[in-house]
Design an enzyme around this catalytic site. Structure first.
Site, PDB file in Angstrom:
ATOM      1  N   ARG A 284      35.998 -19.481 -30.463  1.00 44.94           N
ATOM      2  CA  ARG A 284      34.992 -20.495 -30.162  1.00 44.94           C
ATOM      3  C   ARG A 284      34.843 -21.538 -31.262  1.00 44.94           C
ATOM      4  O   ARG A 284      34.641 -22.721 -30.989  1.00 44.94           O
ATOM      5  CB  ARG A 284      33.658 -19.776 -29.927  1.00 44.94           C
ATOM      6  CG  ARG A 284      32.658 -20.600 -29.245  1.00 44.94           C
ATOM      7  CD  ARG A 284      31.470 -19.770 -28.842  1.00 44.94           C
ATOM      8  NE  ARG A 284      31.663 -19.141 -27.551  1.00 44.94           N
ATOM      9  CZ  ARG A 284      30.730 -18.412 -26.950  1.00 44.94           C
ATOM     10  NH1 ARG A 284      29.566 -18.222 -27.533  1.00 44.94           N
ATOM     11  NH2 ARG A 284      30.953 -17.875 -25.779  1.00 44.94           N
ATOM     12  N   HIS A 343      24.499 -22.585 -30.617  1.00 39.15           N
ATOM     13  CA  HIS A 343      24.428 -21.574 -29.548  1.00 39.15           C
ATOM     14  C   HIS A 343      23.948 -20.208 -30.026  1.00 39.15           C
ATOM     15  O   HIS A 343      23.175 -19.557 -29.336  1.00 39.15           O
ATOM     16  CB  HIS A 343      25.818 -21.452 -28.929  1.00 39.15           C
ATOM     17  CG  HIS A 343      25.901 -20.536 -27.751  1.00 39.15           C
ATOM     18  ND1 HIS A 343      25.159 -20.721 -26.603  1.00 39.15           N
ATOM     19  CD2 HIS A 343      26.648 -19.418 -27.529  1.00 39.15           C
ATOM     20  CE1 HIS A 343      25.441 -19.771 -25.725  1.00 39.15           C
ATOM     21  NE2 HIS A 343      26.335 -18.949 -26.274  1.00 39.15           N
TER      22      HIS A 343
HETATM   23  C1  SIN Z   1      29.254 -18.412 -22.156  1.00 41.31           C
HETATM   24  O1  SIN Z   1      29.010 -18.029 -21.030  1.00 41.31           O
HETATM   25  O2  SIN Z   1      30.109 -19.229 -22.450  1.00 41.31           O
HETATM   26  C2  SIN Z   1      28.434 -17.883 -23.273  1.00 41.31           C
HETATM   27  C3  SIN Z   1      28.701 -16.470 -23.480  1.00 41.31           C
HETATM   28  C4  SIN Z   1      28.231 -16.079 -24.835  1.00 41.31           C
HETATM   29  O3  SIN Z   1      27.885 -16.942 -25.626  1.00 41.31           O
HETATM   30  O4  SIN Z   1      28.251 -14.890 -25.132  1.00 41.31           O
END
Ligand code: SIN
Length: 522
Positions: A284, A343
């Protein structure tokens, strides 16, 4: 405030998945009266309820817990605690079974087997989901119903913890605030020798985040002011694909969309991740920085999901489809504009395997805790699983220490004027976003520290948010390398000699902040 209250039931601060599951586990075999503080009506301000992708669980026929651990350690960039990861990820199957028993309707195939999605940096399809992309909402629906059905759980809605009460270094209770209909704050003091912090993440400190804007790391501030050790604070995860549309919090476009094959392109259709190992499903932090760089270079990143889902995008991703349609975007016909936003926080209150912090009487679980599972970069969909598994460990630990507990203790009696003001992170968001965003550098960190230090030391409504942001900045300044979610433009290599977790107390952070400013005033 009246006379000191002698009731001694556990107090759980926060009512997302971690907090509510702790309350349910406490009551699994016998009634255990417990109080849960929820700053908003249940389920409305919890990141858990907004989770789309799902719960990572190695339950597929081609999968094993050891494979899930290997992917988690690889994403964590050398900073995971392998023992913690093994212990937590092994709990996946029983956590899913428990949620199903509570009534969560997970998506299943015709044979009744769980449907499994794929997300970035997972070597297998292992994302258990519900109602397509409404996994968190469906889980929280079932969990909240179970909480309402348990008479021993008292939920105080509209009440937020402002300080932990201590005597001789041990927790004696919580000082909380409740907003009355006339708008004034009323102080509430709950005496307890057992307090659990489950307040979630820090997205409310940022201008753009997928978290509810009230989640500013309030539990971290409570714990830090009580003297607790916090760890890995510099590691903040940015999600690469939030919907690029006006409004906050940002709507997430789940990684599961990329798991189904969606491609990242710019306004000319150029697939800018084509040459990067893992492409759209690279870790990510890699995808986040690529999207950030595209925008800095004047491009508009899009996620092209056209033609991927038989029956149309909304059949698999109804929540994302609705968010797109609300902004006039049809994901079946056009690429979805995306941007990188805050996030998840990998750092938090340092806890042991039972969820105990370094302050006697204080536990933590969920995003507010640092268990060692995530290291420098969380693997997608590991956090709901962590919340559930660690809630059980915390409840077990609370129950066993209750058996050993002495008589209930008196908390400190504080006069009402000492109720700290209701925290408001909004005025700090631009500073925090510039200081500890996707890219960091010494000059920006020191300037931010200089601005935040007097606020953190004061008693305004920004004092607690400023303290959390300051501690993150001090940790980011001290880590002179780039690793996982922490990227320094002035130290852009990963340094193998720095492959260890770091810890701070509030006193350390204030001292280091003062020293940084003295050495290098902005
Ligand atoms: C997502 O659905 O992309 C987020 C999942 C997460 O951040 O664990």
């Amino acid at each position: 405030m009246g006379e000191p209250c002698l009731s001694d039931r556990p107090v759980i601060v926060g009512a997302g998945l971690a907090g509510l599951m702790t309350a349910l586990h406490l009551n699994a075999s016998a009634p255990c009266p417990v109080t849960v503080l929820s700053s908003a009506p249940l389920g409305t301000e919890a990141s858990s309820a907004w989770a789309q992708g799902g719960v990572a669980a190695s339950v597929g026929p081609d999968d094993a817990s050891s494979m899930h651990v290997a992917d988690t350690l690889a994403a964590g960039a050398g900073l995971c605690d392998a023992l913690a990861a093994g212990r937590i990820l092994q709990g996946a199957a029983s956590a899913i079974a428990h949620l199903a028993a509570l009534g969560t309707r997970f998506d299943r195939d015709e044979a009744g087997e769980l449907k499994l999605g794929l997300e970035a940096a997972h070597g297998r399809r292992r994302i258990v989901h519900a109602e397509g992309d409404a996994t968190g909402r469906e889980i929280m629906r079932a969990v909240i119903a179970a909480v309402h059905a348990c008479p021993a759980i008292t939920v105080l809605e509209g009440v937020d913890a402002r300080r932990l009460l201590l005597r001789d270094g041990r927790i004696t209770g919580v000082l909380a605030g409740r907003r009355n209909p006339d708008g004034r704050d009323e102080a509430i003091r709950l005496a307890s020798t057992q307090v659990v912090i489950a307040t979630g993440g820090i997205g409310g400190l940022y201008a753009q985040s997928t978290n509810p804007s009230t989640c500013f790391g309030g539990g971290l501030a409570l714990a830090a002011r009580a003297g607790a050790v916090l760890s890995d604070l510099e590691f903040v995860q940015f999600h690469p694909t939030a919907l690029d549309a006006p409004g906050t919090p940002a709507a997430l476009v789940s990684e599961a969309v990329r798991g189904e094959g969606a491609r990242l392109v710019d306004e000319t259709g150029r697939r800018f991740m084509a040459d990067v190992p893992g492409r759209e499903l690279a870790p990510r932090d890699v995808v986040s920085r690529a999207i950030w760089a595209e925008r800095q270079a004047g491009h508009q990143p899009y996620l092209d999901a056209r033609g991927l889902i038989e029956g149309g995008f909304a059949t698999r991703f109804p929540t994302i489809a609705a968010a797109c349609h609300a902004h006039g975007i049809d994901p079946d016909r056009e690429p979805i504009p995306v941007r990188t936003v805050e996030h998840y926080h990998m750092g938090g209150i340092a806890v042991d395997e039972a969820g105990r912090s370094t302050v006697p009487g204080l536990w933590a679980c969920g995003e507010a805790a640092r268990t060692g599972l995530h290291g420098a970069n969380r693997l997608a969909s590991n956090s709901l699983l962590e919340a559930m598994v660690c809630a059980r460990s915390v409840a077990d630990s609370l129950l066993s220490s209750r058996l050993l507990a002495a008589e209930p203790v008196e908390g400190q009696a504080l006069p009402p004027s000492e109720l700290p003001r209701r925290p408001d992170p909004a005025p700090l968001r631009e500073t925090v976003s510039a200081m500890v965003g996707v890219l960091r550098a010494r000059a920006g960190l020191v300037a931010g520290i200089e601005a935040l230090l007097p606020i953190a030391r004061g008693c305004s409504a920004q004092a607690d948010p400023a303290l959390v942001a300051l501690m993150i900045a001090v940790a980011a300044l001290a880590r002179r390398e780039s690793r996982g979610g922490h990227y320094r433009t002035d130290w852009d290599e990963t340094d193998p000699w720095q492959a260890s977790s770091r810890s701070l107390t509030m006193a350390d952070a204030l001292r280091l902040a003062t020293r940084a400013i003295a050495r290098d005033p902005a």
